[in-house]
Motif scaffolding. Structure first.
Motif, PDB file in Angstrom:
ATOM      1  N   PRO A 251     -56.530  74.089 120.665  1.00 33.89           N
ATOM      2  CA  PRO A 251     -57.398  74.440 121.806  1.00 33.89           C
ATOM      3  C   PRO A 251     -58.484  73.408 122.071  1.00 33.89           C
ATOM      4  O   PRO A 251     -58.834  73.149 123.226  1.00 33.89           O
ATOM      5  CB  PRO A 251     -57.997  75.785 121.385  1.00 33.89           C
ATOM      6  CG  PRO A 251     -57.055  76.334 120.372  1.00 33.89           C
ATOM      7  CD  PRO A 251     -56.533  75.146 119.630  1.00 33.89           C
ATOM      8  N   HIS A 252     -59.003  72.802 121.010  1.00 37.46           N
ATOM      9  CA  HIS A 252     -60.073  71.811 121.164  1.00 37.46           C
ATOM     10  C   HIS A 252     -59.516  70.478 121.680  1.00 37.46           C
ATOM     11  O   HIS A 252     -60.215  69.749 122.389  1.00 37.46           O
ATOM     12  CB  HIS A 252     -60.788  71.608 119.829  1.00 37.46           C
ATOM     13  CG  HIS A 252     -61.347  72.876 119.256  1.00 37.46           C
ATOM     14  ND1 HIS A 252     -62.372  73.572 119.856  1.00 37.46           N
ATOM     15  CD2 HIS A 252     -61.007  73.588 118.147  1.00 37.46           C
ATOM     16  CE1 HIS A 252     -62.660  74.649 119.144  1.00 37.46           C
ATOM     17  NE2 HIS A 252     -61.841  74.673 118.106  1.00 37.46           N
ATOM     18  N   SER A 255     -59.023  71.050 125.431  1.00 37.96           N
ATOM     19  CA  SER A 255     -60.267  71.060 126.207  1.00 37.96           C
ATOM     20  C   SER A 255     -60.982  69.719 126.203  1.00 37.96           C
ATOM     21  O   SER A 255     -61.909  69.506 126.988  1.00 37.96           O
ATOM     22  CB  SER A 255     -61.215  72.128 125.634  1.00 37.96           C
ATOM     23  OG  SER A 255     -61.670  71.756 124.338  1.00 37.96           O
ATOM     24  N   ALA A 257     -62.648  68.644 123.582  1.00 41.00           N
ATOM     25  CA  ALA A 257     -63.743  68.694 122.617  1.00 41.00           C
ATOM     26  C   ALA A 257     -63.433  67.840 121.391  1.00 41.00           C
ATOM     27  O   ALA A 257     -64.341  67.377 120.699  1.00 41.00           O
ATOM     28  CB  ALA A 257     -64.015  70.134 122.198  1.00 41.00           C
TER      29      ALA A 257
END
Length: 298
Positions: A251-252, A255, A257
């Motif tokens: 997920p990071h 995104s 991140a």
């Protein structure tokens, strides 16, 4: 034999096995002072010293060893017989104890186990998060969870997850002042966040593979943790590069991140396996969990 004598024997076995009143008390679910009192009463009644205590350690005396040699196998046999008799019931019941990493508990065990608790109200589950390669027999666990390449030959195991990759990642904030590594040798010049392995006490080497080339890199850095969630949080804060499961950081990465590092070198490992003692076998309640957790390719 009076009931309290059984309790005393169980207390002595726990202290002898753990070599610690603190750990034994936690395992027995009683206070350390109560455990010490139980052992002292047993020694006073028998008139011999069973344990030798120092400020740093606990050891078993000759008399204690003699008693344990006779009592421990018999109590173990009684426990096994009680379990087998309980299996004659029509319903799956009992407490199942599992040792696994926090990542395995969060991503594999709990999502499936939570779904079967309503269906089997007499099954209780205790999960212990641990990165040590625990001896499940000595630790009195029913199950352990390890990657497929970490399994011993004398155990029974079932795959509970797909193959997984270890990703190397870093935050944009970190790369604002550090160059992006282009080859594994570059890692030695970076601030890498290390994982301390409790079993051996050493730092985990980053295992890499590209095609037929494999290497293990000992990285350096200012931060060391004993859990991957703390390593992930430190990487998200821009404090260095992290080596963590790909599914945890996906997920990071999506995104932005976190940024992938040396992705062609990310190594794939055999999936997680649930294992148990072959000699002890699987109870009905254990079989319910095995069936629920078994990985089935879609």
């Amino acid at each position: 034999m009076p009931r309290e004598h059984y309790s005393e024997l169980l207390a002595l076995i726990a202290v002898a096995r753990e070599r610690s009143f603190t750990r034994a008390a936690a395992q027995l679910g009683m206070s350390q002072s109560m455990l010490s009192h139980t052992i002292r009463e047993m020694e006073a009644r028998l008139g011999v010293r069973l344990l030798t205590r120092t400020t740093r350690s606990v050891s078993v005396t000759e008399a204690g060893e003699r008693l344990l040699d006779v009592a421990a196998p018999r109590l173990k046999s009684i426990e096994a017989e009680l379990r087998s008799i309980a299996e004659l019931r029509d319903v799956a019941a009992g407490t199942i104890r599992i040792t696994a990493t926090d990542h395995a508990i969060d991503t594999v065990l709990w999502p499936k186990i939570s779904g079967i608790l309503a269906e089997y109200p007499q099954i209780k589950v205790e999960m212990s998060a641990d990165y040590a390669l625990v001896d499940i027999v000595q630790g009195r666990y029913d199950f352990g969870v390890r990657l497929g390449d970490e399994l011993a030959k004398d155990i029974s195991a079932v795959r509970i997850g797909p193959d997984m990759r270890a990703a190397i990642v870093g935050a944009p904030a970190y790369f604002a002042s550090h160059p992006m590594p282009t080859q594994p040798q570059d890692l030695v010049n970076h601030d890498c966040i290390n994982l301390r392995l409790p079993t051996r006490g050493n730092l985990y080497s980053w295992e890499l593979k590209k095609g037929q080339r494999e290497m293990s890199v000992r990285v350096e850095g200012r931060l060391v943790f004993n859990g991957i969630y703390q390593i992930l949080n430190a990487a998200l804060s821009g404090n260095g590069l992290a080596y963590v499961p790909e599914d945890l950081v996906q997920p990071h990465l999506a995104s932005g991140a976190l940024l992938p590092v040396l992705k062609p070198w990310w190594r794939k490992f055999p999936g997680l396996h649930l294992f148990y003692s072959r000699q002890r076998g699987a109870s009905r309640a254990m079989r319910v969990l095995i069936d629920a957790l078994e990985y089935k390719k879609s």
